[in-house]
Design an enzyme around this catalytic site. Structure first.
Site, short mmCIF file in Angstrom:
data_model
loop_
_atom_site.label_atom_id
_atom_site.label_comp_id
_atom_site.label_asym_id
_atom_site.label_seq_id
_atom_site.Cartn_x
_atom_site.Cartn_y
_atom_site.Cartn_z
N THR B 17 0.81 -1.21 0.00
CA THR B 17 0.00 0.00 0.00
C THR B 17 0.85 1.26 0.00
O THR B 17 0.32 2.37 -0.03
CB THR B 17 -0.96 0.02 1.21
OG1 THR B 17 -0.19 0.06 2.41
CG2 THR B 17 -1.88 -1.18 1.23
N GLY B 18 2.19 1.12 0.03
CA GLY B 18 3.07 2.29 -0.07
C GLY B 18 3.10 2.80 -1.50
O GLY B 18 2.62 2.15 -2.42
N LYS B 43 -3.41 -3.01 7.43
CA LYS B 43 -4.31 -2.79 6.30
C LYS B 43 -4.93 -4.10 5.81
O LYS B 43 -5.46 -4.17 4.69
CB LYS B 43 -3.55 -2.12 5.14
CG LYS B 43 -2.83 -0.83 5.57
CD LYS B 43 -3.35 0.40 4.86
CE LYS B 43 -2.87 1.67 5.53
NZ LYS B 43 -2.22 2.62 4.63
N ILE B 97 14.09 -4.80 -3.12
CA ILE B 97 14.35 -3.64 -3.95
C ILE B 97 15.08 -2.55 -3.16
O ILE B 97 15.92 -1.83 -3.71
CB ILE B 97 13.02 -3.07 -4.47
CG1 ILE B 97 12.20 -4.13 -5.21
CG2 ILE B 97 13.25 -1.84 -5.34
CD1 ILE B 97 12.86 -4.68 -6.45
N THR B 98 14.78 -2.45 -1.89
CA THR B 98 15.26 -1.38 -1.01
C THR B 98 16.75 -1.06 -1.16
O THR B 98 17.59 -1.95 -1.09
CB THR B 98 14.98 -1.77 0.46
OG1 THR B 98 13.64 -2.23 0.55
CG2 THR B 98 15.22 -0.59 1.38
N GLU B 99 17.04 0.23 -1.33
CA GLU B 99 18.43 0.70 -1.35
C GLU B 99 18.76 1.31 0.00
O GLU B 99 17.90 1.95 0.61
CB GLU B 99 18.61 1.75 -2.45
CG GLU B 99 20.04 2.26 -2.52
CD GLU B 99 20.27 3.27 -3.64
OE1 GLU B 99 19.34 3.53 -4.41
OE2 GLU B 99 21.39 3.80 -3.73
N TYR B 158 18.65 -2.51 -18.45
CA TYR B 158 17.59 -2.24 -19.42
C TYR B 158 18.23 -1.86 -20.76
O TYR B 158 17.79 -2.29 -21.83
CB TYR B 158 16.65 -1.12 -18.98
CG TYR B 158 16.28 -1.11 -17.52
CD1 TYR B 158 16.27 -2.29 -16.77
CD2 TYR B 158 15.93 0.07 -16.88
CE1 TYR B 158 15.94 -2.27 -15.43
CE2 TYR B 158 15.59 0.09 -15.53
CZ TYR B 158 15.60 -1.08 -14.81
OH TYR B 158 15.29 -1.06 -13.49
N GLU B 208 30.59 -4.68 -12.67
CA GLU B 208 31.12 -3.33 -12.45
C GLU B 208 32.23 -3.42 -11.42
O GLU B 208 32.51 -4.49 -10.88
CB GLU B 208 29.99 -2.38 -12.02
CG GLU B 208 29.39 -2.67 -10.66
CD GLU B 208 28.13 -1.83 -10.36
OE1 GLU B 208 27.44 -1.39 -11.29
OE2 GLU B 208 27.84 -1.64 -9.16
N HIS B 247 26.58 3.02 -6.50
CA HIS B 247 26.31 1.82 -5.70
C HIS B 247 27.29 1.74 -4.53
O HIS B 247 28.47 1.98 -4.70
CB HIS B 247 26.48 0.56 -6.54
CG HIS B 247 25.42 0.40 -7.59
ND1 HIS B 247 25.61 -0.36 -8.71
CD2 HIS B 247 24.17 0.89 -7.67
CE1 HIS B 247 24.50 -0.32 -9.45
NE2 HIS B 247 23.63 0.42 -8.83
#
Lengths: 387, 300, 387, 300
Positions: B17-18, B43, B97-99, B158, B208, B247
């Site tokens: 829900t974020g 929620k 996914i969090t950075e 990508y 990299e 990174h």
């Protein structure tokens, strides 16, 4: 965040690691009055993040107060000379006045995160007082490592085993497991990337003392240690990091170079590839810049100004792979940003893909910018315009 | 087939829900991923605009939906907790996914969640084109095919995939392993899976600077998949030592982690290294031709 | 070591678990002056280790200082009444004067060591304020458990999950994960065997507060917490434990019963079997006693005197399986012990095996004791002599 | 055969130069156990009176001797460290004699030493009669044979074994699992091994009050070894609730851990429970006879 020696030693002391008696002083006067009050044999050491203090003459002995005042004055008078990693050198704002140890042996002890093993690793050598790279080269047989199982953490046998395997002098044996344990606790409590004692001194009178302290904290974990925020403010932040923070991009997202082709891309990997493309095309890059996710007008403007005002860029190569965002939206953001900016104008070369990319390129061309179709083409154009 | 992810994978979104979670849940759903619901404490009982059920806990979500995969969108201080929760609930693969996750959190999580595969943190996720997408990648650049792609970054992936697709090289699975110094799944671990995947006929690796993942995977290739066409790219040849480029993991420390070392390792393993992304499709075509395999794109 | 409520709440407060405002007082006067200084609605609670304070009238309300003085006097006047586990009751030496909470809900939260799972287990119920056994019987569906992986420890999702599974009122949801985490930290830091909040109150004004505190520490881990040694001294140690410590045997090695057959064996399992053998033979045991390893004269004497002076024993059945030690040595130890003791003499029945056991039995018989060959025989003889 | 321990087991003693360690190292050696050395930090290079080498660390000892088993005699605060050291050095089975180890230490050690079997703590060790003895048991009461014995206590075990031996029932392996609330190896885990041991033809189990090990093993017997003659004994019928009797683990808490519950569980599983140790041999003989198996003692 890297800590200065005196800060690292404060953490060491709190963790129970023996450190020499010392006083952190900001002026020669302070050094003098401290030595007046506590006579003895002292060392005055510049407090900077750069290495090579000894060679630069920034560590000096002081037998009495007047000598202390004099050497402190000398140390504080000039900054640390530049080297490859620190092309601007580093100003010296304070010194540590420290008990002079009668050292019998110098060993090495550090804990860091081993990326490949995905574990904390303890590293010990019976040779200290030189860079670990030098130890690895000159005395590889003296290096003992232990990969810590995070489910267990430190246990004293690890210290005992390392002491034996690294061949530490027997004088270290009794104290070492507890010191390594305290160092691990510190490493763990602060979520540090590196804690290093080099040298770990064995004194003539049999004490084991951390003669220097190097602590590298994880910026991503600092929010858990608000008590360190004061230090954070006091540290000589890397200028690029200050600039990045000011522009609202991540602390690691901006880095300057001596060239004249400014660059910006979305995503660190693409930003690196963009720099490489410029180099391949025979150009000299002015910077690395990852604009991050999204490319709205405000963000593009901040980044443009960051580069134009702080580097030698004479052209700005923008490389956006609009994975999810639409090309026309990004184009509008860029055009708006350039309208809004009050900084000097330099030519923009823009490579843009994503949904509606043709429309995006049309918008850019109309605004007098140079839209291109590929990264390689953009790099060539930018190098051409820069010279 | 494909690796890590296919049509049968049942995906939930932690933090659904974020702002980020709801946006990407919708995109994954639109791509065709079998998104079965999401989790936001407090929620439970709500539904997303796509009609997906929201649960209070991962274990509830798993019990109700049979979820196997989770995609985590939570702020950095809570990422470890989210991964532990996924693990305790029996999730098989979690994409973080969090950075900005503290490196000690990742260390501890990776060491204590045996049985669950973690992709990331700080990664764009993974795609098995034509089957499912978990993460934040733009689905339209991918095309089903036979090239396995592994990369440490997002947009560069990508870019490379877009070039491959335009050149006719579809992909089996593309994995963005993440840009942090410590990650749940390394290049080598991806290749172990690709090795056993019949759909995958060729590999593209985007490395990299920083760490030794590229050196390790080069050694793995030489030993285990020497017969497969592989092309590599290494970003960051112009990186200065001691400073991360974007990174957290892209950092040259002393003599370690340089682009030169990685390129040398690939070349020693017989893997051609592209000087720039645009060279990758041609290099791949020539590797494929040299080995006398059918052009991967032709097999679909 | 079990802690009193006020001690447990001190640990709770330090760990960040919300507890009611309170004052620990030793006299009615102290209670009165505390309420004088901080008027309000208070509860006065006896500080004892025994359960059942409410039913025993040892928890009383106090609206003002004079009432506080009066109820404190009443509470302190008589000890806690005896029950099966505490046949002597328990003296009351102090009270806790505590903020009266306006409670909307009472829940239950505890952490203990699960022996079978070999993990810490968190237990939560939406029903609190009664024994967990009662909750388990009356509302089994409300009990939610989580077995913690010690490699991970507590993580907030555990608290969230338990709150939902146990059906805690929504008013608990925000605060609960942090409270459960703080409780786990306390459990872990002190190596506790049990930490329990019962009830965990949700107040009318929406606060979540530990209304009671039960903490059971591991005696074997207390050496790591010298800061608790003061409490240790202040606690009403179980009398049997005091006696055991005084005799130099382990704190768990002595336990009294109402019978007249004194027993002693080497090893806890054998000591239990010895008790069982006496019961089987129709006797009534006076005590459990594990003399531990070795049976030299001093040790045997201490144990003999421990039993003779503190139980109703009229005979002493000694059951030694001399696994490694020699039977004749043990026999000499027993004979010497009986010569040295100045306590009253009661008949000894001694079962003794081990190398040289025949010789041992000869020595005992010469000294006028009753040596036997088997445990069963010894038990029979002892019961015979006791009646 | 036998379980956990045989002629090929190479045993070291951690704490070999201490009073207990040196005494029992000598006894184990005298029994015929293949004791290959011991460890005491700071005493590396010395030799015991039996000529056994002393090492500074377990990993050195393992490297030099190929040790597989370790017997730990160290004070309680150091027991966890000793077990971690044994585990890190690759020891396969560690016997922890130490009494008074904090229960959280045992919890953590047991959870973090996968791959190493721990017997104890607070146990007398184990014996495979005629082959090897690791611990503090008196070797002379044992006799090689076919009865597997598991017990939570020390001297009671010797008592029971002595009775068995005198009655002609030799033993395959006798394991003293320990009297603490949390132990490394439970009754059930011992039975899993005995089940696959051809030498073992019958079982004697000596339980006591506290915990649910006896209930668990009764359920295991009913399900997995219903065809094997088993006799049980349960100590502590006279125990009061809430008070440990000698062993930290021998405690009745509320309705849990009573002798009655354990006896009931054994009887429900068809396992006769001896009222006193002296009844065990006769009960075992009748169980053996009832099942028509050869009398175990006769098979050696």
């Amino acid at each position: 965040m890297n800590l200065m020696e005196h800060q690292g030693k404060t953490l060491f002391r709190d963790a129970g690691i023996p450190v020499p008696r010392s006083h952190h002083a900001r002026t020669p006067e302070e050094v003098g009055s401290f030595i007046d009050a506590t006579p003895g044999a002292w060392v005055v050491k510049a407090q900077v993040l750069m290495g090579g203090r000894g060679k630069a003459g920034k560590i000096k002995l002081a037998g009495d107060a007047s000598q202390g005042r004099a050497v402190a004055e000398e140390i504080l008078a000039t900054p640390m000379p530049p080297n490859r990693q620190n092309p601007h050198g580093e100003p010296i704002r304070s010194v540590l006045v420290e008990e002079r140890l009668a050292i019998a042996h110098e060993a090495y002890c550090a804990i860091t995160v081993d990326r490949a093993a995905r574990k904390p690793v303890l590293i010990v050598s019976r040779f200290g007082g030189m860079d670990i790279e030098e130890v690895a080269e000159r005395h590889p047989e003296s290096l003992a490592k232990f990969y810590v199982d995070t489910a267990i953490g430190y246990s004293p046998f690890i210290g005992r085993e390392l002491a034996y395997r690294a061949g530490l002098d027997a004088g270290y044996h009794r104290a070492f497991p507890a010191i390594a344990g305290a160092l691990y606790d510190l490493f763990f409590r602060y979520g540090a990337k590196l804690v290093e004692i080099n040298p770990l001194a064995l004194t003539e009178d049999g004490r084991v003392v951390a003669s220097d302290a190097k602590v590298e904290l994880d910026d991503d974990a600092l929010h858990r240690h608000p008590e360190l925020s004061e230090w954070r403010g006091a540290l000589p932040l890397d200028e690029d990091e200050i600039l990045a923070t000011g522009a609202g991009v991540g602390i690691r997202n901006f880095r300057r170079f001596p060239g004249n082709v400014g660059t910006m891309a979305n995503g660190a990997g693409l930003a690196m590839a963009t720099m490489d493309a410029v180099s391949n095309a025979g150009g000299h890059i002015a910077n690395f810049l990852d604009v991050g996710g999204g490319a709205n007008a405000q963000r593009v403007r901040n980044c443009y100004e960051l580069v134009v005002n702080n580097t030698g860029a004479t052209v700005f190569f923008v490389n956006i792979f609009g994975g999810i965002t639409r090309g026309d939206e990004v184009a509008r953001g860029i055009v708006d940003a350039m309208r809004q900016t009050t900084s000097r104008k330099i030519p923009l070369v823009i490579r843009l893909t994503g949904t509606n990319e043709a429309e995006g390129r049309r918008i850019l061309a109309e605004a007098g910018m140079t839209p291109v179709e590929t990264m390689d083409e953009g790099a060539r154009k930018a190098v051409e315009l820069a010279s | 087939m494909s690796i890590f992810l296919d049509k049968n994978s049942k995906v939930i979104v932690q933090g659904i829900t974020g702002a980020e979670g709801s946006y990407h849940a919708a995109r994954m759903h639109a791509y065709g991923t079998n998104v079965v619901g999401g989790v936001t404490p407090g929620k439970g009982g709500q539904r997303t605009p796509q009609g997906l059920p929201v649960f209070d806990t991962v274990s509830e979500a798993v019990a109700a939906t049979g979820a196997t995969h989770s995609c985590i969108f939570v702020p950095p201080p809570f990422a470890a907790d989210a991964l532990y929760e996924a693990h305790a609930a029996g999730i098989a693969l979690a994409v973080c996914i969090t950075e900005g996750v503290p490196v000690h959190d990742t260390l501890k999580v990776v060491g204590a969640t045996a049985g669950m595969r973690i992709i990331g943190p700080n990664c764009p996720g993974l795609v098995s084109p034509g089957k499912a997408l978990v993460g934040i990648m733009p689905g339209h650049v991918f095309k089903e095919g036979t090239v396995g792609v592994v990369s440490r970054s997002g947009t560069l992936t990508y870019e490379v995939v877009d070039l491959l697709t335009r050149a006719g090289f579809g992909q089996s699975t593309c994995v963005g392993v993440g840009g942090d110094p410590v990650i749940g799944t390394t290049f080598v671990e991806c290749l172990r899976e690709f090795k056993n995947d019949p759909q995958t006929q060729a590999l593209v690796l985007c490395g990299e600077i920083g760490g030794t993942d590229e050196e390790d995977v080069a050694a793995f290739i030489a030993e285990h998949v020497a017969d497969v066409p592989v092309v590599a790219f290494v970003g960051g040849r112009n990186a200065p030592p001691g400073k991360s480029l974007g990174h957290a993991g892209a950092i040259v420390s002393g003599a370690f982690g340089t682009a030169q070392s990685k390129i040398k390792a690939f070349e020693a393993a017989g893997v051609p290294v592209a000087g720039r992304p645009s060279e990758i499709p041609a290099l791949l075509a020539s590797e494929v031709a040299r080995r006398g395999r059918p052009v991967p794109a032709a097999s679909f």
